[in-house]
Design a protein around this motif. Structure first.
Motif, short mmCIF file in Angstrom:
data_model
loop_
_atom_site.label_atom_id
_atom_site.label_comp_id
_atom_site.label_asym_id
_atom_site.label_seq_id
_atom_site.Cartn_x
_atom_site.Cartn_y
_atom_site.Cartn_z
N VAL B 40 0.87 -1.18 0.00
CA VAL B 40 0.00 0.00 0.00
C VAL B 40 0.90 1.22 0.00
CG1 VAL B 40 -1.70 1.31 1.32
CG2 VAL B 40 -1.79 -1.20 1.29
N MET B 41 0.76 2.07 -1.04
CA MET B 41 1.68 3.17 -1.23
C MET B 41 1.30 4.38 -0.39
SD MET B 41 4.36 4.02 -3.02
CE MET B 41 4.41 2.70 -4.21
N LEU B 42 2.28 4.93 0.31
CA LEU B 42 2.10 6.17 1.05
C LEU B 42 3.10 7.18 0.48
CD1 LEU B 42 1.92 4.58 4.61
CD2 LEU B 42 0.00 5.53 3.33
N PRO B 43 2.65 8.05 -0.42
CA PRO B 43 3.59 8.90 -1.13
C PRO B 43 3.93 10.20 -0.39
CG PRO B 43 1.44 8.94 -2.20
CD PRO B 43 1.27 8.19 -0.92
N LEU B 44 5.19 10.52 -0.37
CA LEU B 44 5.63 11.80 0.16
C LEU B 44 6.43 12.51 -0.93
CD1 LEU B 44 7.03 10.99 3.74
CD2 LEU B 44 4.99 12.36 3.22
N LEU B 45 6.00 13.72 -1.26
CA LEU B 45 6.74 14.49 -2.23
C LEU B 45 7.34 15.70 -1.53
CD1 LEU B 45 7.57 15.02 -5.15
CD2 LEU B 45 5.42 16.26 -5.45
N ASN B 46 8.63 15.79 -1.52
CA ASN B 46 9.34 16.86 -0.82
C ASN B 46 8.82 17.04 0.60
OD1 ASN B 46 10.73 17.15 -3.19
ND2 ASN B 46 9.52 18.91 -3.88
N SER B 124 9.34 8.27 -0.33
CA SER B 124 9.61 9.67 -0.09
C SER B 124 10.52 10.18 -1.20
CB SER B 124 10.27 9.81 1.28
OG SER B 124 10.76 11.11 1.44
N LEU B 125 9.93 10.96 -2.09
CA LEU B 125 10.71 11.49 -3.20
C LEU B 125 11.07 12.94 -2.93
CD1 LEU B 125 8.70 10.24 -6.34
CD2 LEU B 125 10.45 9.04 -5.02
N VAL B 126 12.29 13.28 -3.24
CA VAL B 126 12.68 14.68 -3.17
C VAL B 126 13.10 15.07 -4.57
CG1 VAL B 126 14.24 16.36 -2.18
CG2 VAL B 126 13.35 14.52 -0.76
N ASN B 127 12.46 16.10 -5.09
CA ASN B 127 12.63 16.45 -6.48
C ASN B 127 12.49 17.96 -6.59
OD1 ASN B 127 12.57 15.42 -9.40
ND2 ASN B 127 10.86 16.84 -9.31
N ILE B 407 9.13 15.05 -16.04
CA ILE B 407 8.17 16.06 -15.60
C ILE B 407 8.44 16.37 -14.14
CG2 ILE B 407 5.73 16.60 -15.31
CD1 ILE B 407 5.25 14.34 -17.42
N ASP B 408 8.63 17.61 -13.88
CA ASP B 408 8.84 18.02 -12.50
C ASP B 408 7.47 18.09 -11.82
OD1 ASP B 408 9.32 19.24 -10.16
OD2 ASP B 408 10.49 20.90 -10.99
N PRO B 409 7.14 17.17 -10.96
CA PRO B 409 5.78 17.12 -10.44
C PRO B 409 5.42 18.34 -9.60
CG PRO B 409 7.16 15.52 -9.31
CD PRO B 409 7.97 16.10 -10.41
N THR B 410 6.42 19.07 -9.16
CA THR B 410 6.08 20.29 -8.42
C THR B 410 5.44 21.31 -9.33
OG1 THR B 410 8.25 21.22 -8.82
CG2 THR B 410 7.97 19.97 -6.79
N LYS B 411 5.65 21.14 -10.63
CA LYS B 411 5.10 22.11 -11.59
C LYS B 411 3.75 21.66 -12.15
CE LYS B 411 8.91 24.78 -11.93
NZ LYS B 411 9.63 24.19 -10.81
N LEU B 412 3.28 20.51 -11.73
CA LEU B 412 2.02 20.00 -12.27
C LEU B 412 0.86 20.91 -11.91
CD1 LEU B 412 2.16 16.15 -11.69
CD2 LEU B 412 1.90 17.30 -13.87
#
Lengths: 254, 412
Positions: B40-46, B124-127, B407-412
């Motif tokens: 079960v995915m628990l996503p963390l972006l930055n 936990s992705l840092v981008n 694709i920089d997801p922060t810009k989505l």
């Protein structure tokens, strides 16, 4: 196949082998016997290429090549196999992975294609029967936690896998009970062919009841002092090594 | 490499990111392609929890999982006591900074008697193109007789320098079991600090296995508090570092009561100019009789310049205990190398086989078969020089050997 001429070997400046001469031909089984500390294992180590042994004089010629020019692994790839007295335990390396790596590097050296997974497994299953090796054992780490008998069976299993032309079995019988001895000896006998040769290093006649040698040598004081037919082993068993020593001392004096 | 304390002074060089749109359709970026894991995915972006539907998911079996910030709002009764307990602890600069500045993080609540069937996976992705500071706080609660397997992947893209400061509080109730697996796949310019505090009650079991594949600087701190009898903690770690990377593992296990067990096994391989340190500290308090505490740290240095500082350390105030510690630093076993070579295996391959065997021992302490196979494979390829970080994460889809995240997801 193997020709050793006047081989002198020292370890840290101390001379262990003092002029060994030995010739082994395809299809032959040679036994090298002798008391402790006379250089039997040294001879095996020098043929294998182990570090720390200085060849000060003489030659080892194998299939027309000077062995001293070859690395440890290239000697194995040329078909030399050493069955160790004390096989080392290698935790974390499975026997299957170990053998597959070895076999494929040998094949590569000989210009053959590597075996794929299915071919390798088939071969392994076939060769396991030679020494009655169980499924369980082959999935375990190399020699880790093996009994003395299992370690020696594993050595002969490896020999079966690699199909060497010259095998040197160093005290393969030490630490074996009678059943394990029979299994190991049967394995060696099954692998015998007119194209390969075996050198059996042993203290005792016992193993030679199962693996019958063509020639028996006695190594003493760093030299082969006596060579004879298989009956020589029986005589040694009966009379011990003292008479060999006496004969040798007398020859030295005269 | 600078000492640990120097890093806290660098915090000001990084910017803290504002919350991105929390309802990003980010599923495709947060796919883990490791087969058969069923996690079960628990996503963390930055450092922010992102999900297209909901910030906090309540499962049928009573499990609550999602954003910590959302949990504080929606179910303070499950969170506040834990946050307060953490607030009362001693802090260093980084944990103090985390407490005041953390943006978000993961909250998992497993109620009593629930054995969670599938593993939960924090990715936990840092981008970012900026030099980013990410402060994350996670709270994990496993109730009485409950069980959870948790995987945490820390990944980053190659864009900017990043400073990731994570604090995780783990609370294990009576007879709770938590398996916590971590992989660290960071870019060479990234800094990663992860401080974990574990509080264990009677008969609880905690297993941590942290594998560091790549990062500029990694520091894994684990403080385990064995607060009630018959609690057990098993801590494993593997660090594979090369170039100028640095990895620290600082462990502290407090045996605060009798009849607890703790076990530590950390292994590392250092190549090039890499450095690592192991600091394992076990404290056996005066009334913690019948403690079993073991710690081992083994290292292989591949070059003259690579460095390891190892400090296994037992501090024992009770008299009826079994404790041992040991550390080794060395090269590969010459006898084993010789044995392999006599079978026709070249020296280089023989070394690789032995290194893999050395490292793979840590991968064996993983209970999820698909993850174990995956980690073994990654360790193998890391040692072969074929891979530095996990290539099954969307983040790292490799193209011509370079890491591209188009694709920089922060810009989505």
């Amino acid at each position: 196949m193997l020709k050793i001429e006047n081989l002198h070997v020292s370890i840290k400046g101390r001379e262990i082998l003092k002029g060994v001469n030995l010739e082994v031909n395809a299809g032959e089984v040679h036994a090298i016997m002798g008391p402790n500390g006379t250089g039997k294992s040294t001879l095996a180590s020098v043929i294998a290429g182990k570090d720390g042994y200085d060849v000060t004089e003489g030659n080892i010629i194998y299939k027309g090549k000077n062995l001293m020019d070859l690395s440890i692994e290239d000697r194995a790839r040329e078909g030399i196999f050493i069955g160790f007295q004390y096989p080392v335990e290698i935790p974390g390396v499975s026997i299957a992975n170990f053998m597959r790596t070895a076999l494929n590097e040998i094949r590569q050296y000989r210009g053959l294609d590597p075996l794929n997974g299915a071919q390798f497994l088939k071969l392994m299953n076939e060769k396991k029967k030679v020494v009655e090796l169980t499924e369980k054992l082959s999935n375990r780490s190399v020699n880790e936690g093996f009994s003395g008998g299992e370690k020696k069976r594993n050595e002969i299993f490896q020999m079966a896998m690699l199909e060497p032309t010259l095998s040197i079995l160093d005290e393969t019988d030490s630490g074996l009970d009678i059943d394990a001895l029979r299994i190991v000896a049967n394995g060696v006998n099954q692998l015998k062919s007119p194209d390969n040769a075996t050198i059996v290093i042993t203290h005792y006649q016992r193993l030679l009841d199962y693996i019958v040698p063509d020639v028996v040598h006695v190594l003493f004081d760093g030299k082969i002092v006596k060579t004879g037919p298989k009956e020589l082993a029986l005589e040694l068993e009966k009379r011990g090594y003292d008479w060999i020593k006496e004969e040798y001392e007398q020859r030295k004096l005269s | 490499m600078k000492p640990f304390d120097e890093y806290s002074k660098q915090l000001k060089n990084y910017t803290l990111q504002q919350q991105p749109d929390p309802y990003l359709p980010v599923e495709e970026y947060f796919t883990c392609q490791v087969a058969n894991m069923g996690s079960v995915m628990l996503p963390l972006l930055n450092g922010w929890y992102v999900h297209k539907d909901s910030h906090l998911t309540r499962y049928e079996n009573g499990v609550v999982a999602g954003s910590l910030k959302a949990a504080i709002q929606e179910c303070p009764e499950l969170v506040d006591a834990h946050l307060n307990q953490l607030a009362a602890e001693d802090k260093d600069d980084l944990t103090a900074s985390n407490e005041t500045q953390y943006t978000d993080g993961i909250f998992i609540y497993v109620p009593d008697n629930v054995k969670v069937p599938q593993p939960f996976q924090i990715v936990s992705l840092v981008n970012s193109r900026e030099d980013l500071l990410v402060q994350t706080r996670n709270i994990i609660h496993v109730g009485r007789n409950a069980e959870l397997s948790l995987i945490q992947c820390d990944d980053s893209s190659k864009y900017g320098k990043t400073f990731l400061n994570i604090f995780t509080g783990i609370f294990l109730e009576e007879n709770a079991r938590l398996h916590y697996y971590k992989t660290e796949n960071k870019e060479a310019e990234s800094l990663l600090f992860h401080h974990i505090n574990v509080y264990q009650k009677r008969y609880s079991f905690f297993l941590s296995n942290a594998i560091t594949f790549n990062a500029g600087y990694v520091c894994n701190n684990i403080h385990v508090n064995l607060n009630e009898p018959f609690a057990e903690a098993q801590l494993y770690g593997l660090y594979l570092v090369d170039k100028t990377q640095h990895c620290d593992n600082r462990i502290k296990v407090l045996h605060n009561c009798p009849d607890c067990k703790s076990f530590q096994l950390y292994k590392g391989i250092m190549d090039d100019d890499a450095e690592a340190s192991f600091h394992g500290h076990v404290v056996v308090q005066p009334d913690a009789q019948r403690t079993n505490a073991f710690q081992t740290n083994r290292n292989i240095l591949l070059t003259d310049k690579a460095k390891i500082n190892t400090q296994p350390f037992l501090e024992i105030y009770a008299d009826d205990v079994q404790c041992s510690h040991g550390a080794t630093v060395g090269q590969l076993d010459d006898e084993a190398l010789y044995y392999l070579r006599t079978r026709g295996i070249g020296e280089r391959s023989a070394r690789k086989l032995l290194m893999f065997a050395f490292a793979n021992e840590i991968c064996q302490h993983v209970d999820i078969q698909a993850l174990k196979d995956r980690l073994s494979d990654m360790v193998q390829r890391r040692l072969d020089g074929e891979l530095t970080i996990c290539d099954q994460c969307m983040m790292h889809n490799a193209d011509n050997g370079h890491l591209i995240f188009p694709i920089d997801p922060t810009k989505l």
